[in-house]
Design an enzyme around this catalytic site. Structure first.
Site, PDB file in Angstrom:
ATOM      1  N   LYS A  43     104.871  27.276 -42.707  1.00  0.00           N
ATOM      2  CA  LYS A  43     103.689  26.429 -42.941  1.00  0.00           C
ATOM      3  C   LYS A  43     103.195  25.862 -41.604  1.00  0.00           C
ATOM      4  O   LYS A  43     103.887  25.955 -40.588  1.00  0.00           O
ATOM      5  CB  LYS A  43     104.063  25.292 -43.886  1.00  0.00           C
ATOM      6  CG  LYS A  43     105.071  24.301 -43.293  1.00  0.00           C
ATOM      7  CD  LYS A  43     105.526  23.282 -44.326  1.00  0.00           C
ATOM      8  CE  LYS A  43     106.505  22.302 -43.702  1.00  0.00           C
ATOM      9  NZ  LYS A  43     107.151  21.433 -44.711  1.00  0.00           N
ATOM     10  N   ARG A 137     107.436  12.507 -53.039  1.00  0.00           N
ATOM     11  CA  ARG A 137     106.291  13.067 -52.333  1.00  0.00           C
ATOM     12  C   ARG A 137     105.649  14.193 -53.125  1.00  0.00           C
ATOM     13  O   ARG A 137     104.457  14.397 -53.077  1.00  0.00           O
ATOM     14  CB  ARG A 137     106.757  13.584 -50.962  1.00  0.00           C
ATOM     15  CG  ARG A 137     105.631  14.108 -50.093  1.00  0.00           C
ATOM     16  CD  ARG A 137     106.124  14.610 -48.753  1.00  0.00           C
ATOM     17  NE  ARG A 137     106.634  15.973 -48.816  1.00  0.00           N
ATOM     18  CZ  ARG A 137     107.018  16.651 -47.746  1.00  0.00           C
ATOM     19  NH1 ARG A 137     106.977  16.091 -46.553  1.00  0.00           N
ATOM     20  NH2 ARG A 137     107.472  17.880 -47.859  1.00  0.00           N
ATOM     21  N   TYR A 265      97.307   6.555 -13.856  1.00  0.00           N
ATOM     22  CA  TYR A 265      96.544   5.551 -14.609  1.00  0.00           C
ATOM     23  C   TYR A 265      97.409   4.373 -15.009  1.00  0.00           C
ATOM     24  O   TYR A 265      98.522   4.547 -15.508  1.00  0.00           O
ATOM     25  CB  TYR A 265      95.968   6.164 -15.879  1.00  0.00           C
ATOM     26  CG  TYR A 265      94.872   7.172 -15.633  1.00  0.00           C
ATOM     27  CD1 TYR A 265      93.825   6.884 -14.755  1.00  0.00           C
ATOM     28  CD2 TYR A 265      94.884   8.392 -16.274  1.00  0.00           C
ATOM     29  CE1 TYR A 265      92.819   7.805 -14.539  1.00  0.00           C
ATOM     30  CE2 TYR A 265      93.889   9.319 -16.054  1.00  0.00           C
ATOM     31  CZ  TYR A 265      92.852   9.020 -15.186  1.00  0.00           C
ATOM     32  OH  TYR A 265      91.865   9.924 -14.973  1.00  0.00           O
TER      33      TYR A 265
HETATM   34  C1  LIG Z   1     108.533  21.784 -44.697  1.00  0.00           C
HETATM   35  C2  LIG Z   1     109.438  22.028 -45.818  1.00  0.00           C
HETATM   36  C3  LIG Z   1     110.688  22.609 -45.598  1.00  0.00           C
HETATM   37  C4  LIG Z   1     111.208  22.943 -44.223  1.00  0.00           C
HETATM   38  O1  LIG Z   1     111.757  21.777 -43.645  1.00  0.00           O
HETATM   39  P1  LIG Z   1     112.397  21.826 -42.174  1.00  0.00           P
HETATM   40  O2  LIG Z   1     113.023  20.499 -42.004  1.00  0.00           O
HETATM   41  O3  LIG Z   1     111.251  22.043 -41.236  1.00  0.00           O
HETATM   42  O4  LIG Z   1     113.357  22.940 -42.151  1.00  0.00           O
HETATM   43  C5  LIG Z   1     111.480  22.878 -46.697  1.00  0.00           C
HETATM   44  N1  LIG Z   1     111.073  22.576 -47.937  1.00  0.00           N
HETATM   45  C6  LIG Z   1     109.886  21.991 -48.197  1.00  0.00           C
HETATM   46  C7  LIG Z   1     109.505  21.681 -49.586  1.00  0.00           C
HETATM   47  C8  LIG Z   1     109.022  21.690 -47.138  1.00  0.00           C
HETATM   48  O5  LIG Z   1     107.842  21.135 -47.395  1.00  0.00           O
END
Ligand SMILES: *Cc1c(COP(=O)(O)O)cnc(C)c1O
Length: 312
Positions: A43, A137, A265
């Site tokens: 993703k 979530r 800066y």
């Molecule tokens: C992003 C995600 C993962 C992967 O998590 P990582 O900590 O990046 O390995 C696994 N399961 C779900 C549902 C996610 O949204």
């Protein structure tokens, strides 16, 4: 006649390189740490490394599945020729059942809206039930499990869907000793029992992402969904994974400053000894957040700077 306009940022030789051998090696290492099959999560465009690049390297390193957050992302992997099983979750908007079925993409269903979309049009859609066990979530809340199980079972009897998997996601996996993990595992067990009693038989069980896969003595489930670890990010700090991304640029200038000289800066950085400073032409034009300069308290943001010896 003047040539085509090219922004200055395109002419500077800043290079971002992705090391797919590092991704394949990370995948192999993680695969060896678990009995579960590996699902490579790509993703967010492969965590910014390129979804197709990460997917290919992960499959080369032993990943059996690919994971995406949207059927459209899965479709792009299919169009790129990736033929391994794909699972999609967190669909924005309507669940694209037709594309999922045409492209053999499994979908996670964790809401009554997605379930209604599937029931309306699907024919044998492969479904992983997404249950919330404490992350709050995504996925069916525990109070909704009985009704969800009933509807899922009815849809399966009508051959609209086939419930092949059950999944959830952990909130505190980087802290394996935290009691929240045991609570989530227990809730996952309850979800499994409830699905069974409704007549469903999901055989692909998955709860772990990178941290839980690397820290747990035994990964719960038959599938581990690993994303960050593939590109070298391990928040649990247990394994030495290789970073897969390198950003490089030439030094534009070098100057010697005396101890006590403030530079950059806001004069946020000050030399505590006589120091040689290098100027590297990388900044917000390259996508680096401008505040990074300030946070690093250093005039060469985010790149190794052998002269001052001060940057990471
Ligand atoms: C992003 C995600 C993962 C992967 O998590 P990582 O900590 O990046 O390995 C696994 N399961 C779900 C549902 C996610 O949204």
């Amino acid at each position: 006649m003047s040539g085509p306009h090219r922004p200055e940022s395109l002419r500077r030789p800043v290079r971002l390189e992705i090391d797919s051998d590092a991704i394949a090696a990370n995948t192999r290492l993680i695969d060896a740490a678990t009995n579960a099959d590996l699902l490579a999560v790509v993703k967010g465009d492969g965590y910014g490394h390129g979804a197709e690049t990460v997917a290919r390297a992960a499959v080369r390193g032993g990943a059996r599945w690919l994971g995406v957050t949207g059927v459209d992302e899965g479709l792009r992997l299919r169009e790129a020729g990736l033929a391994v099983p794909i699972l999609s979750w967190l669909h924005a908007g309507r669940l694209d059942v037709a594309t999922a079925q045409a492209e053999c993409i499994d979908v996670a269903i964790g809401s009554f809206e997605d379930l209604a979309d599937a029931v309306r049009t699907a024919r044998g859609l492969r479904v992983h039930v997404l249950v919330d066990t404490g992350l709050a979530r995504e996925g069916f809340a525990e109070s909704d499990w009985p009704r969800a199980a009933e509807l899922l079972a009815a849809a399966e009897r009508r051959r609209r869907i086939r419930v092949v998997g059950l999944m959830s996601h952990l909130a505190l996996a980087e802290h394996p000793g935290d009691p929240a993990n045991a609570r989530q595992r227990a809730a996952f067990g309850r979800a499994q029992a409830l699905m069974r009693s409704a007549g469903l038989a999901p055989s692909i069980l998955h709860l772990a992402a990178t941290a839980a896969t690397l820290t747990a003595k035994e990964t719960p489930g038959t599938l581990a969904r690993v994303g960050a670890g593939l590109v070298g990010i391990d928040l649990s700090g247990t394994h030495l994974l290789d970073p897969a991304m390198t950003l490089t640029a030439p030094l534009l200038d070098v100057r010697d400053v005396a101890a006590g000289t403030a530079s950059g800066y806001g004069h946020l950085w000050r030399a505590d000894r006589d120091t040689r400073l290098g100027l590297v032409p990388v900044g917000y034009a390259d996508g680096l957040p401008a505040p990074l300069h300030l946070e690093r308290r250093c005039s060469c943001a985010a790149v190794a700077c052998p002269w001052s010896g001060r940057c990471p």
